[in-house]
Design a protein around this motif. Structure first.
Motif, PDB file in Angstrom:
ATOM      1  N   THR A  44      -7.741   5.060  -4.196  1.00  0.00           N
ATOM      2  CA  THR A  44      -9.047   5.305  -3.276  1.00  0.00           C
ATOM      3  C   THR A  44      -8.823   6.732  -2.578  1.00  0.00           C
ATOM      4  OG1 THR A  44     -10.813   4.653  -2.157  1.00  0.00           O
ATOM      5  CG2 THR A  44      -8.600   3.837  -1.631  1.00  0.00           C
ATOM      6  N   GLN A  45      -9.571   7.645  -2.623  1.00  0.00           N
ATOM      7  CA  GLN A  45      -9.331   8.771  -1.803  1.00  0.00           C
ATOM      8  C   GLN A  45      -9.666   8.656  -0.264  1.00  0.00           C
ATOM      9  OE1 GLN A  45      -8.022  12.234  -2.885  1.00  0.00           O
ATOM     10  NE2 GLN A  45      -7.965  12.226  -0.608  1.00  0.00           N
ATOM     11  N   VAL A  46      -8.745   8.955   0.555  1.00  0.00           N
ATOM     12  CA  VAL A  46      -8.918   8.836   1.759  1.00  0.00           C
ATOM     13  C   VAL A  46      -8.767  10.473   2.586  1.00  0.00           C
ATOM     14  CG1 VAL A  46      -8.133   8.133   4.358  1.00  0.00           C
ATOM     15  CG2 VAL A  46      -8.372   6.640   2.194  1.00  0.00           C
ATOM     16  N   THR A  47      -9.697  10.960   3.090  1.00  0.00           N
ATOM     17  CA  THR A  47      -9.687  12.287   3.779  1.00  0.00           C
ATOM     18  C   THR A  47      -9.886  12.159   5.261  1.00  0.00           C
ATOM     19  OG1 THR A  47     -10.633  13.040   1.514  1.00  0.00           O
ATOM     20  CG2 THR A  47     -10.561  14.518   3.515  1.00  0.00           C
ATOM     21  N   VAL A  48      -8.977  12.746   5.985  1.00  0.00           N
ATOM     22  CA  VAL A  48      -9.232  12.666   7.287  1.00  0.00           C
ATOM     23  C   VAL A  48      -9.457  14.304   7.926  1.00  0.00           C
ATOM     24  CG1 VAL A  48      -8.230  12.189   9.541  1.00  0.00           C
ATOM     25  CG2 VAL A  48      -7.743  10.633   7.496  1.00  0.00           C
ATOM     26  N   SER A  49     -10.661  14.471   8.482  1.00  0.00           N
ATOM     27  CA  SER A  49     -10.826  15.811   8.794  1.00  0.00           C
ATOM     28  C   SER A  49     -10.341  16.084  10.177  1.00  0.00           C
ATOM     29  CB  SER A  49     -12.455  16.147   8.652  1.00  0.00           C
ATOM     30  OG  SER A  49     -13.127  15.146   9.728  1.00  0.00           O
ATOM     31  N   SER A  50     -10.249  17.395  10.546  1.00  0.00           N
ATOM     32  CA  SER A  50      -9.703  17.448  11.985  1.00  0.00           C
ATOM     33  C   SER A  50     -10.827  17.853  12.964  1.00  0.00           C
ATOM     34  CB  SER A  50      -8.626  19.050  11.794  1.00  0.00           C
ATOM     35  OG  SER A  50      -7.751  18.863  10.975  1.00  0.00           O
ATOM     36  N   ALA A 103       5.590   1.847   7.311  1.00  0.00           N
ATOM     37  CA  ALA A 103       6.244   2.970   7.569  1.00  0.00           C
ATOM     38  C   ALA A 103       6.135   3.618   8.876  1.00  0.00           C
ATOM     39  CB  ALA A 103       5.582   4.085   6.529  1.00  0.00           C
ATOM     40  N   ASP A 104       6.973   4.166   9.280  1.00  0.00           N
ATOM     41  CA  ASP A 104       7.045   4.821  10.706  1.00  0.00           C
ATOM     42  C   ASP A 104       5.908   5.585  11.110  1.00  0.00           C
ATOM     43  OD1 ASP A 104      10.539   5.000  11.083  1.00  0.00           O
ATOM     44  OD2 ASP A 104       9.507   3.372  11.370  1.00  0.00           O
ATOM     45  N   SER A 105       5.528   6.328   9.962  1.00  0.00           N
ATOM     46  CA  SER A 105       4.203   7.244  10.278  1.00  0.00           C
ATOM     47  C   SER A 105       3.195   6.495  10.414  1.00  0.00           C
ATOM     48  CB  SER A 105       4.364   8.043   8.971  1.00  0.00           C
ATOM     49  OG  SER A 105       4.009   7.381   7.778  1.00  0.00           O
ATOM     50  N   VAL A 106       3.000   5.114  10.152  1.00  0.00           N
ATOM     51  CA  VAL A 106       1.780   4.469  10.419  1.00  0.00           C
ATOM     52  C   VAL A 106       1.818   3.464  11.381  1.00  0.00           C
ATOM     53  CG1 VAL A 106       1.007   5.328   8.131  1.00  0.00           C
ATOM     54  CG2 VAL A 106       1.816   3.056   8.514  1.00  0.00           C
ATOM     55  N   TRP A 111       0.755  -1.058   0.052  1.00  0.00           N
ATOM     56  CA  TRP A 111       0.003   0.170  -0.056  1.00  0.00           C
ATOM     57  C   TRP A 111       0.886   1.286  -0.180  1.00  0.00           C
ATOM     58  CZ3 TRP A 111      -5.038   0.361  -0.836  1.00  0.00           C
ATOM     59  CH2 TRP A 111      -5.844  -0.824  -0.430  1.00  0.00           C
ATOM     60  N   PHE A 112       0.490   2.292  -0.945  1.00  0.00           N
ATOM     61  CA  PHE A 112       1.243   3.586  -1.029  1.00  0.00           C
ATOM     62  C   PHE A 112       0.202   4.407  -1.107  1.00  0.00           C
ATOM     63  CE2 PHE A 112       4.147   0.339  -2.741  1.00  0.00           C
ATOM     64  CZ  PHE A 112       5.341   0.800  -2.491  1.00  0.00           C
ATOM     65  N   ARG A 113       0.580   5.747  -0.670  1.00  0.00           N
ATOM     66  CA  ARG A 113      -0.126   6.881  -0.753  1.00  0.00           C
ATOM     67  C   ARG A 113       0.371   8.109  -1.592  1.00  0.00           C
ATOM     68  NH1 ARG A 113      -0.763   7.943   5.801  1.00  0.00           N
ATOM     69  NH2 ARG A 113       1.363   8.777   6.046  1.00  0.00           N
ATOM     70  N   LYS A 172      -4.949  10.336  11.356  1.00  0.00           N
ATOM     71  CA  LYS A 172      -4.854  11.642  11.580  1.00  0.00           C
ATOM     72  C   LYS A 172      -4.985  12.403  10.068  1.00  0.00           C
ATOM     73  CE  LYS A 172      -0.905  10.150  14.589  1.00  0.00           C
ATOM     74  NZ  LYS A 172       0.450  10.343  14.830  1.00  0.00           N
ATOM     75  N   PRO A 173      -5.057  13.675  10.296  1.00  0.00           N
ATOM     76  CA  PRO A 173      -5.249  14.483   9.046  1.00  0.00           C
ATOM     77  C   PRO A 173      -3.947  14.332   8.068  1.00  0.00           C
ATOM     78  CG  PRO A 173      -5.662  15.755  10.967  1.00  0.00           C
ATOM     79  CD  PRO A 173      -5.122  14.800  11.525  1.00  0.00           C
ATOM     80  N   GLU A 174      -2.897  13.999   8.567  1.00  0.00           N
ATOM     81  CA  GLU A 174      -1.846  13.845   7.867  1.00  0.00           C
ATOM     82  C   GLU A 174      -1.958  12.436   7.024  1.00  0.00           C
ATOM     83  OE1 GLU A 174      -0.095  14.135  11.714  1.00  0.00           O
ATOM     84  OE2 GLU A 174      -2.007  14.804  11.264  1.00  0.00           O
ATOM     85  N   ASP A 175      -2.895  11.671   7.176  1.00  0.00           N
ATOM     86  CA  ASP A 175      -3.148  10.321   6.535  1.00  0.00           C
ATOM     87  C   ASP A 175      -4.037  10.613   5.088  1.00  0.00           C
ATOM     88  OD1 ASP A 175      -1.694   8.763   8.440  1.00  0.00           O
ATOM     89  OD2 ASP A 175      -3.761   8.568   9.670  1.00  0.00           O
TER      90      ASP A 175
END
Length: 127
Positions: free
Chosen positions: A121-127, A61-64, A36-38, A87-90
Motif C-alpha cells: 500500500t502506497q504511503v506518501t508524506v508531503s513536506s 528499525a532505528d529510523s522509525v 512490515w517492510f517498505r 516524515k517525507p522519508e517515510d
C-alpha cells in the motif's frame, strides 16, 4: 496458501499519522511472526517493524523507533502499523509479511525470513 492484504495507505502531511492494516487468510495467523517492510523506487525492501507470534515482543528499525507502533489482533487475523510523526522519508510502498516458520523465538528483520507478502500500500508524506 496464505493471502495478505494491506490497506490504509494514502497521502499525509509531514507530522501527521496513518494507520496501516494487514489482514491474513489461508493459515493459522496466530502462529506466525509478522513484519512490515517498505520499498522506495530503486531500493531494496527495508525492514520497518516486526511483532512476535503472540504479540509479546516487537522490534523496530532505528529510523522509525519512537514514531511507529506495530500491533496485532489475532482474533481478526490482522496486524497494524500505526505511523505517527511521519516524515517525507517515510514515503514508500509498505508491505506486510508472514514469517516462514511458526512460533519463532526471534524477531527476524531480513526479508528471507518471510515467505508471504501482501501487494503493498502506497504511503506518501508531503513536506
Amino acid at each position: 496458501q496464505v493471502q495478505l492484504v494491506e490497506s490504509g495507505g494514502g497521502l499525509v502531511q509531514a507530522g501527521g499519522s496513518l494507520r496501516l492494516s494487514c489482514t491474513a487468510s489461508g493459515r493459522t495467523f496466530s502462529n506466525y511472526t509478522m513484519g512490515w517492510f517498505r520499498r522506495t523506487p530503486g531500493k531494496e525492501r527495508e525492514f520497518v517493524a516486526t511483532i512476535s507470534w503472540n504479540g509479546g515482543s516487537t522490534y523496530y528499525a532505528d529510523s522509525v523507533k519512537g514514531r511507529f507502533t506495530i500491533s496485532r489482533d489475532n482474533a481478526k487475523n490482522t496486524v497494524y502499523l500505526q505511523m505517527d510523526k511521519m516524515k517525507p522519508e517515510d514515503t514508500a510502498v509498505y508491505y506486510c509479511a508472514k514469517s516462514a516458520v511458526g512460533r519463532l523465538t526471534i524477531l527476524p528483520r531480513a526479508t528471507y525470513a518471510y515467505d508471504y507478502w501482501g501487494q503493498g500500500t502506497q504511503v506518501t508524506v508531503s513536506s
